[in-house]
Design a protein around this motif. Structure first.
Motif, PDB file in Angstrom:
ATOM      1  N   VAL A   1       0.836  -1.225   0.071  1.00 11.13           N
ATOM      2  CA  VAL A   1       0.047   0.014   0.089  1.00 11.13           C
ATOM      3  C   VAL A   1       0.734   1.333   0.040  1.00 11.13           C
ATOM      4  CG1 VAL A   1      -1.706   1.255   1.076  1.00 11.13           C
ATOM      5  CG2 VAL A   1      -1.632  -1.246   1.199  1.00 11.13           C
ATOM      6  N   PHE A   2       1.538   1.398   1.185  1.00  7.67           N
ATOM      7  CA  PHE A   2       2.280   2.785   1.212  1.00  7.67           C
ATOM      8  C   PHE A   2       3.280   2.444   2.451  1.00  7.67           C
ATOM      9  CE2 PHE A   2      -1.572   3.459   3.406  1.00  7.67           C
ATOM     10  CZ  PHE A   2      -1.254   3.404   4.800  1.00  7.67           C
ATOM     11  N   GLU A   3       3.995   3.436   2.672  1.00  8.82           N
ATOM     12  CA  GLU A   3       5.227   3.431   3.728  1.00  8.82           C
ATOM     13  C   GLU A   3       4.461   3.774   4.832  1.00  8.82           C
ATOM     14  OE1 GLU A   3       8.856   2.628   5.438  1.00  8.82           O
ATOM     15  OE2 GLU A   3       8.208   2.400   3.403  1.00  8.82           O
ATOM     16  N   PRO A   4       4.378   2.790   5.918  1.00 13.31           N
ATOM     17  CA  PRO A   4       3.726   3.265   7.330  1.00 13.31           C
ATOM     18  C   PRO A   4       4.243   4.464   8.047  1.00 13.31           C
ATOM     19  CG  PRO A   4       5.036   0.991   7.129  1.00 13.31           C
ATOM     20  CD  PRO A   4       5.167   1.661   6.033  1.00 13.31           C
ATOM     21  N   PRO A   5       3.332   5.467   8.230  1.00  9.36           N
ATOM     22  CA  PRO A   5       3.630   6.604   8.960  1.00  9.36           C
ATOM     23  C   PRO A   5       4.558   6.105  10.307  1.00  9.36           C
ATOM     24  CG  PRO A   5       1.431   6.360   9.191  1.00  9.36           C
ATOM     25  CD  PRO A   5       1.712   5.403   8.218  1.00  9.36           C
ATOM     26  N   VAL A   6       5.596   6.685  10.565  1.00  7.50           N
ATOM     27  CA  VAL A   6       6.354   6.652  11.818  1.00  7.50           C
ATOM     28  C   VAL A   6       5.568   7.647  12.819  1.00  7.50           C
ATOM     29  CG1 VAL A   6       8.548   6.847  13.042  1.00  7.50           C
ATOM     30  CG2 VAL A   6       8.491   5.607  10.917  1.00  7.50           C
ATOM     31  N   ASN A   7       5.411   8.851  12.276  1.00 11.26           N
ATOM     32  CA  ASN A   7       4.852   9.950  12.878  1.00 11.26           C
ATOM     33  C   ASN A   7       3.750  10.460  12.050  1.00 11.26           C
ATOM     34  OD1 ASN A   7       4.280  12.051  14.611  1.00 11.26           O
ATOM     35  ND2 ASN A   7       6.450  13.081  14.019  1.00 11.26           N
TER      36      ASN A   7
ATOM     37  N   ASP B   1       2.032  13.090  12.462  1.00 15.54           N
ATOM     38  CA  ASP B   1       1.928  14.446  12.581  1.00 15.54           C
ATOM     39  C   ASP B   1       2.788  15.238  11.447  1.00 15.54           C
ATOM     40  OD1 ASP B   1       1.012  16.819  13.785  1.00 15.54           O
ATOM     41  OD2 ASP B   1       3.076  16.888  14.983  1.00 15.54           O
ATOM     42  N   ARG B   2       3.604  14.433  10.680  1.00 19.58           N
ATOM     43  CA  ARG B   2       4.530  14.987   9.723  1.00 19.58           C
ATOM     44  C   ARG B   2       3.679  15.792   8.672  1.00 19.58           C
ATOM     45  NH1 ARG B   2       8.298  10.234   8.360  1.00 19.58           N
ATOM     46  NH2 ARG B   2       7.485  10.662   6.493  1.00 19.58           N
ATOM     47  N   GLU B   3       4.141  16.691   7.890  1.00 20.79           N
ATOM     48  CA  GLU B   3       3.382  17.537   6.934  1.00 20.79           C
ATOM     49  C   GLU B   3       3.150  16.584   5.520  1.00 20.79           C
ATOM     50  OE1 GLU B   3       4.674  21.309   6.276  1.00 20.79           O
ATOM     51  OE2 GLU B   3       4.634  21.602   8.293  1.00 20.79           O
ATOM     52  N   ASP B   4       4.015  15.521   5.396  1.00 23.08           N
ATOM     53  CA  ASP B   4       3.711  14.787   4.328  1.00 23.08           C
ATOM     54  C   ASP B   4       3.065  13.422   4.289  1.00 23.08           C
ATOM     55  OD1 ASP B   4       5.857  13.479   5.927  1.00 23.08           O
ATOM     56  OD2 ASP B   4       6.890  12.801   4.494  1.00 23.08           O
ATOM     57  N   ILE B   5       2.507  13.433   5.421  1.00 22.70           N
ATOM     58  CA  ILE B   5       1.583  11.970   5.669  1.00 22.70           C
ATOM     59  C   ILE B   5       0.099  12.546   5.751  1.00 22.70           C
ATOM     60  CG2 ILE B   5       0.771  10.411   7.413  1.00 22.70           C
ATOM     61  CD1 ILE B   5       3.567  10.085   6.557  1.00 22.70           C
ATOM     62  N   GLU B   6      -0.634  11.964   4.634  1.00 22.14           N
ATOM     63  CA  GLU B   6      -1.817  12.440   4.586  1.00 22.14           C
ATOM     64  C   GLU B   6      -2.965  11.810   5.534  1.00 22.14           C
ATOM     65  OE1 GLU B   6      -3.250  11.024   0.689  1.00 22.14           O
ATOM     66  OE2 GLU B   6      -1.516  12.111  -0.406  1.00 22.14           O
ATOM     67  N   TRP B   7      -4.153  12.356   5.812  1.00 18.17           N
ATOM     68  CA  TRP B   7      -4.977  11.925   6.918  1.00 18.17           C
ATOM     69  C   TRP B   7      -5.306  10.506   6.526  1.00 18.17           C
ATOM     70  CZ3 TRP B   7      -6.810  13.379  11.519  1.00 18.17           C
ATOM     71  CH2 TRP B   7      -6.586  15.001  11.847  1.00 18.17           C
ATOM     72  N   ARG B   8      -5.778  10.246   5.383  1.00 19.90           N
ATOM     73  CA  ARG B   8      -6.230   8.889   4.848  1.00 19.90           C
ATOM     74  C   ARG B   8      -4.909   7.933   5.381  1.00 19.90           C
ATOM     75  NH1 ARG B   8      -4.409   6.694   0.613  1.00 19.90           N
ATOM     76  NH2 ARG B   8      -5.343   4.550  -0.067  1.00 19.90           N
ATOM     77  N   GLN B   9      -3.589   7.855   5.114  1.00 19.95           N
ATOM     78  CA  GLN B   9      -2.735   7.157   5.305  1.00 19.95           C
ATOM     79  C   GLN B   9      -2.547   6.978   7.000  1.00 19.95           C
ATOM     80  OE1 GLN B   9       0.639   8.884   3.627  1.00 19.95           O
ATOM     81  NE2 GLN B   9       0.542   7.791   1.737  1.00 19.95           N
ATOM     82  N   ALA B  10      -2.536   7.917   7.616  1.00 21.25           N
ATOM     83  CA  ALA B  10      -2.464   7.839   9.155  1.00 21.25           C
ATOM     84  C   ALA B  10      -3.631   7.119   9.592  1.00 21.25           C
ATOM     85  CB  ALA B  10      -2.301   9.277   9.666  1.00 21.25           C
TER      86      ALA B  10
END
Length: 95
Positions: free
Chosen positions: A34-40, A42-51
């Protein structure tokens, strides 16, 4: 050590280990699928959908793995209590 305390520790340890292993496996599968799992998140490059997707999926998988861990530990305890050798071992541990 009281038997209840000992088996609570064993069950918790088993549940924790299975949860960690499932989370690591899930990270690898998400990277390939799917995508690289978000470590944080809160980072700006992480979309709401991914988080939200990562949080929901990892919470469900880790929760299920913890339940499996508890059930495996419980089944092991029942099996151990049925054998004579297991009863002797438990008598040593639980004293």
């Amino acid at each position: 050590m009281k038997p209840h305390t000992f088996w609570t520790i064993v069950g918790t340890a088993t549940a924790g280990v299975t949860g960690v292993l499932m989370r690591q496996a899930m990270k690898k599968s998400f990277r390939y699928g799917v995508f690289e799992p978000p470590v944080n998140p809160d980072r700006e490059d992480i979309e709401w959908r991914q988080a939200i997707l990562w949080g929901a999926a990892s919470g469900m998988v880790v929760g299920a793995a913890r339940i499996v861990g508890w059930k495996v530990a419980s089944a092991g305890l029942r099996r151990t209590r049925r054998s004579h050798r297991g009863q002797r071992l438990l008598a040593r541990i639980e004293d």
